[in-house]
Design an enzyme around this catalytic site. Structure first.
Site, PDB file in Angstrom:
ATOM      1  N   ILE A 258       0.841  -1.197   0.000  1.00 42.77           N
ATOM      2  CA  ILE A 258       0.000   0.000   0.000  1.00 42.77           C
ATOM      3  C   ILE A 258       0.874   1.244   0.000  1.00 42.77           C
ATOM      4  O   ILE A 258       0.574   2.235  -0.643  1.00 42.77           O
ATOM      5  CB  ILE A 258      -0.877   0.075   1.271  1.00 42.77           C
ATOM      6  CG1 ILE A 258      -1.658  -1.198   1.497  1.00 42.77           C
ATOM      7  CG2 ILE A 258      -1.796   1.271   1.207  1.00 42.77           C
ATOM      8  CD1 ILE A 258      -2.289  -1.262   2.877  1.00 42.77           C
ATOM      9  N   THR A 260       5.084   2.774   0.720  1.00 44.47           N
ATOM     10  CA  THR A 260       6.459   2.565   1.121  1.00 44.47           C
ATOM     11  C   THR A 260       7.045   3.915   1.488  1.00 44.47           C
ATOM     12  O   THR A 260       7.081   4.836   0.684  1.00 44.47           O
ATOM     13  CB  THR A 260       7.275   1.820   0.036  1.00 44.47           C
ATOM     14  OG1 THR A 260       8.647   1.960   0.339  1.00 44.47           O
ATOM     15  CG2 THR A 260       7.009   2.360  -1.355  1.00 44.47           C
ATOM     16  N   GLY A 261       7.405   4.030   2.725  1.00 44.70           N
ATOM     17  CA  GLY A 261       7.935   5.301   3.213  1.00 44.70           C
ATOM     18  C   GLY A 261       9.368   5.133   3.650  1.00 44.70           C
ATOM     19  O   GLY A 261       9.980   4.083   3.450  1.00 44.70           O
ATOM     20  N   LYS A 262       9.888   6.178   4.243  1.00 40.19           N
ATOM     21  CA  LYS A 262      11.268   6.137   4.702  1.00 40.19           C
ATOM     22  C   LYS A 262      11.411   5.123   5.823  1.00 40.19           C
ATOM     23  O   LYS A 262      12.418   4.446   5.931  1.00 40.19           O
ATOM     24  CB  LYS A 262      11.667   7.517   5.247  1.00 40.19           C
ATOM     25  CG  LYS A 262      12.282   8.425   4.206  1.00 40.19           C
ATOM     26  CD  LYS A 262      12.935   9.612   4.908  1.00 40.19           C
ATOM     27  CE  LYS A 262      11.933  10.294   5.792  1.00 40.19           C
ATOM     28  NZ  LYS A 262      12.382  11.370   6.605  1.00 40.19           N
ATOM     29  N   GLU A 263      10.406   5.053   6.657  1.00 41.64           N
ATOM     30  CA  GLU A 263      10.565   4.266   7.868  1.00 41.64           C
ATOM     31  C   GLU A 263       9.743   2.992   7.917  1.00 41.64           C
ATOM     32  O   GLU A 263       9.968   2.154   8.775  1.00 41.64           O
ATOM     33  CB  GLU A 263      10.221   5.143   9.070  1.00 41.64           C
ATOM     34  CG  GLU A 263      11.204   6.258   9.220  1.00 41.64           C
ATOM     35  CD  GLU A 263      10.625   7.452   9.950  1.00 41.64           C
ATOM     36  OE1 GLU A 263      11.419   8.239  10.446  1.00 41.64           O
ATOM     37  OE2 GLU A 263       9.405   7.599  10.019  1.00 41.64           O
ATOM     38  N   VAL A 265       7.134   0.033   5.537  1.00 43.52           N
ATOM     39  CA  VAL A 265       6.467  -0.432   4.336  1.00 43.52           C
ATOM     40  C   VAL A 265       5.146  -1.030   4.799  1.00 43.52           C
ATOM     41  O   VAL A 265       5.116  -1.779   5.768  1.00 43.52           O
ATOM     42  CB  VAL A 265       7.294  -1.524   3.617  1.00 43.52           C
ATOM     43  CG1 VAL A 265       6.668  -1.892   2.288  1.00 43.52           C
ATOM     44  CG2 VAL A 265       8.711  -1.051   3.398  1.00 43.52           C
ATOM     45  N   VAL A 266       4.060  -0.650   4.145  1.00 45.90           N
ATOM     46  CA  VAL A 266       2.753  -1.158   4.573  1.00 45.90           C
ATOM     47  C   VAL A 266       2.166  -2.038   3.466  1.00 45.90           C
ATOM     48  O   VAL A 266       2.154  -1.651   2.298  1.00 45.90           O
ATOM     49  CB  VAL A 266       1.787  -0.004   4.918  1.00 45.90           C
ATOM     50  CG1 VAL A 266       0.445  -0.546   5.381  1.00 45.90           C
ATOM     51  CG2 VAL A 266       2.388   0.904   5.987  1.00 45.90           C
ATOM     52  N   ASP A 404       2.843  13.524  15.167  1.00 39.93           N
ATOM     53  CA  ASP A 404       3.025  13.612  13.713  1.00 39.93           C
ATOM     54  C   ASP A 404       1.647  13.770  13.066  1.00 39.93           C
ATOM     55  O   ASP A 404       1.349  13.182  12.024  1.00 39.93           O
ATOM     56  CB  ASP A 404       3.729  12.360  13.178  1.00 39.93           C
ATOM     57  CG  ASP A 404       4.219  12.540  11.738  1.00 39.93           C
ATOM     58  OD1 ASP A 404       4.280  13.706  11.271  1.00 39.93           O
ATOM     59  OD2 ASP A 404       4.520  11.536  11.073  1.00 39.93           O
TER      60      ASP A 404
HETATM   61  P1  ADP Z   1       4.687   5.954   7.706  1.00 38.08           P
HETATM   62  O1  ADP Z   1       4.047   7.305   7.428  1.00 38.08           O
HETATM   63  O2  ADP Z   1       5.534   5.972   8.904  1.00 38.08           O
HETATM   64  O3  ADP Z   1       5.349   5.358   6.533  1.00 38.08           O
HETATM   65  P2  ADP Z   1       1.978   5.064   8.173  1.00 38.08           P
HETATM   66  O4  ADP Z   1       1.521   4.318   9.373  1.00 38.08           O
HETATM   67  O5  ADP Z   1       1.542   6.495   8.069  1.00 38.08           O
HETATM   68  O6  ADP Z   1       3.538   4.926   8.080  1.00 38.08           O
HETATM   69  O7  ADP Z   1       1.492   4.272   6.902  1.00 38.08           O
HETATM   70  C1  ADP Z   1       1.798   4.696   5.608  1.00 38.08           C
HETATM   71  C2  ADP Z   1       0.584   4.686   4.735  1.00 38.08           C
HETATM   72  O8  ADP Z   1       0.034   3.377   4.659  1.00 38.08           O
HETATM   73  C3  ADP Z   1      -0.531   5.547   5.240  1.00 38.08           C
HETATM   74  O9  ADP Z   1      -0.420   6.850   4.763  1.00 38.08           O
HETATM   75  C4  ADP Z   1      -1.767   4.878   4.716  1.00 38.08           C
HETATM   76  O10 ADP Z   1      -2.034   5.288   3.399  1.00 38.08           O
HETATM   77  C5  ADP Z   1      -1.370   3.425   4.685  1.00 38.08           C
HETATM   78  N1  ADP Z   1      -1.834   2.730   5.879  1.00 38.08           N
HETATM   79  C6  ADP Z   1      -1.169   2.549   7.041  1.00 38.08           C
HETATM   80  N2  ADP Z   1      -1.899   1.854   7.926  1.00 38.08           N
HETATM   81  C7  ADP Z   1      -3.068   1.596   7.316  1.00 38.08           C
HETATM   82  C8  ADP Z   1      -4.259   0.897   7.689  1.00 38.08           C
HETATM   83  N3  ADP Z   1      -4.399   0.335   8.902  1.00 38.08           N
HETATM   84  N4  ADP Z   1      -5.255   0.811   6.795  1.00 38.08           N
HETATM   85  C9  ADP Z   1      -5.147   1.383   5.584  1.00 38.08           C
HETATM   86  N5  ADP Z   1      -4.065   2.026   5.158  1.00 38.08           N
HETATM   87  C10 ADP Z   1      -3.029   2.148   6.007  1.00 38.08           C
HETATM   88 MN    MN Z   2       2.429   8.348   7.970  1.00 40.23          MN
END
Ligand code: ADP
Ligand code: MN
Length: 515
Positions: A258, A260-263, A265-266, A404
């Site tokens: 879904i 991929t960020g710096k810290e 991956v979801v 944040d």
């Molecule tokens: P980070 O910003 O540290 O990379 P996040 O927890 O904000 O991590 O997750 C990154 C992105 O993944 C979110 O902006 C969102 O779009 C998606 N995401 C994260 N957790 C969920 C969730 N439980 N359900 C749906 N989307 C999610």
């Molecule tokens: Mn985030």
């Protein structure tokens, strides 16, 4: 976590674009099975290496190349995976045995033979430096036979009826054989160059074609690896953790990435069956993998270092364990929020640095961030009121400051705002807790004011409304200074009395200073 980082990170949508690129795609092409073997061999090697590193110096897990693949049919794909792992292991053992035999036969002899061409592991599929060291390149063997003679520049040799031109079949064939040297070094031409082999033009051309396509394949393979590293591949240990979740039946399938960020991956996954009856796995889950490098972790330690909940543990931990603490922190904070009834993902399970939670969204489509959604003015106002309420609840009931909070970490789903991304959230008594809260307030105010919500408080009013404090400064600089003075007062109080100021421990009532 910061908005900049998120904006910079390409958000993979659920459409066909990620399906074609995403390393989680179904293994339906032959080229995948090749790179899959690659992955698994590497996994074994890396696992062993990591174990060693772990013992010596606890390093952070490196992001490995190679995709992680789940098929539509989980059982089949994991069987396939197991089979391939075994095959890889077998091939490696076989090759090692070959090398031992090679060494035994050659001994100290000046003339050596090579079993190179009998090896099982394709050189492109092997990254192991061990292989490179032992790889005997017969083409560079100084003791091999001289190259076949070729025709001189003038195009013919001999005289009269003994004349042979460059078109002579035998000469031409030998020449073709010699030209095989120009193929890419990885191209296996066997011992042909050292022999008096005559390749017809037709055969030579076919070989040349093959050599070029192999070269391109090799380049592609490499490119793909780099690509997946840059994209959203996870390291072998994480892959194993995820496999276990799927194999254990807790997750049905992991469908794709879904975000991929710096810290982190979801990933999105479909929920499976819970091992225990009292726990229900949501039909759709989000898997947040904390992929922290040492650098990232250094930037973040200000959040955790001063958080008294983690104080005792922080000093004793190695970086890898601290990464897990981020995940653990997110889990605890989500649980607190859930208990207070704040819309947020529900924790399913935490395994090391992998946090599984309920998915906010539907049918693999994640709910949009507030920054990406266009709301009617009515919905915008509703979202604002809800956000204000949630911030108060978060502060008073959960004893948390998001730290944040912005339109990047608020999702719009089911007609309401959902809060996510709370691994960095701290208690208000954190030495910088109030500063973080002020920053959150600034983001929220600006977003809703720009969004045309007339009722939106300014950042200072919002800060007071959330914290229950009554800071009167009418400009940002003075306001900030007062916040810092408060934080310092609290720190001194903790130092001298071993406990927090009562303004932080009030139970919902407006806080009062006791000094
Ligand atoms: P980070 O910003 O540290 O990379 P996040 O927890 O904000 O991590 O997750 C990154 C992105 O993944 C979110 O902006 C969102 O779009 C998606 N995401 C994260 N957790 C969920 C969730 N439980 N359900 C749906 N989307 C999610
Ligand atoms: Mn985030």
């Amino acid at each position: 976590m910061d908005p900049v980082g998120i904006a910079a990170a390409p958000e993979a949508g659920p459409g066909p674009s990620w399906q074609s690129k995403c390393p989680w795609g179904a293994p339906n092409t032959t080229s995948i099975s090749c790179s899959l073997a690659d992955v698994m061999s590497e996994q074994l090697a890396k696992e062993l290496q990591l174990e060693e590193e772990n013992a010596a110096f606890p390093e952070v897990v490196a992001v490995a190349e190679g995709p992680f693949i789940t098929g539509e049919d989980v059982d089949t794909s994991s069987d396939l995976m197991l089979a391939q792992m075994l095959q890889m292991e077998f091939d490696r053992e076989y090759d090692a045995q070959l090398r031992r035999e090679e060494r035994k036969i050659n001994g100290d002899s000046k003339v050596s033979i090579s079993f190179e061409n009998f090896r099982k592991v394709h050189p492109y599929d092997s990254d192991s430096s061990e292989d490179e060291v032992d790889w005997q390149d017969t083409r560079h063997d100084p003791y091999r036979a001289d190259k076949p003679t070729t025709t001189p520049r003038k195009g013919f040799i001999g005289k009269g009826k003994d004349i042979t031109t460059k078109h002579d079949e035998v000469v031409c064939g030998r020449k073709n054989t010699a030209r095989m040297e120009n193929f890419a070094p990885e191209f296996q031409v066997g011992d042909g160059i050292g022999m008096d082999l005559k390749l017809s033009n037709q055969v030579f051309n076919a070989l040349k074609q093959h050599a070029y396509s192999e070269e391109r394949r090799s380049a592609r393979l490499h490119e793909k690896k780099e690509h997946s590293t840059a994209e959203k591949a996870v390291d072998p240990k994480t892959r194993l953790l995820l496999y276990k979740m799927v194999n254990g039946g807790m997750l049905e399938t992991i469908t794709g990435c879904i975000s991929t960020g710096k810290e982190s991956v979801v990933f999105h996954a479909y929920g499976g069956q819970s091992a225990t009856e009292d726990k229900v796995i949501p039909p759709e889950c989000a898997i947040k993998v904390f992929k922290t490098t040492l650098n990232e972790f250094k930037n973040r330690d200000k959040y955790i270092k001063d958080d008294y909940r983690f104080k005792d543990r922080f000093s004793k931990l190695n970086p890898r364990k601290i990464i897990r603490m981020w995940a653990e922190k997110e889990m605890h904070n989500l649980t607190r929020m859930q208990d207070a009834g704040i819309p947020c993902p529900q924790v399913v399970i935490l395994k090391k640095h992998v946090l599984v939670m309920s998915f906010i969204g539907q049918d693999q489509v994640p709910a949009p961030k507030l920054k990406d959604v266009t709301l009617s003015s009515e919905d915008m106002k509703k979202a604002y009121c809800q956000t204000l309420n949630m911030m108060q609840q978060l502060y008073k009931e959960c004893k948390l400051v998001h730290a944040d909070l912005s339109e990047y970490n608020m999702l719009w789903h089911d007609g309401k705002v959902w809060l996510i991304d709370v691994s960095q959230s701290v208690e208000p008594t954190h030495p910088h807790g109030l500063e973080f809260l002020f920053r959150d307030c600034r983001n929220v105010s600006q977003f809703f004011q720009k969004g045309g919500v007339a009722e939106a408080l300014n950042e200072r009013e919002l800060f007071n409304a959330v914290s229950g404090l009554n800071i009167t400064a009418d400009n940002e600089v003075d306001f900030q200074a007062e916040i810092e003075a408060l934080e310092k007062m609290n720190e001194d109080h903790v130092q001298n009395h071993g406990k927090k100021l009562s303004m932080f421990s009030s139970d919902g009532d407006p806080p009062i200073y006791d000094e």
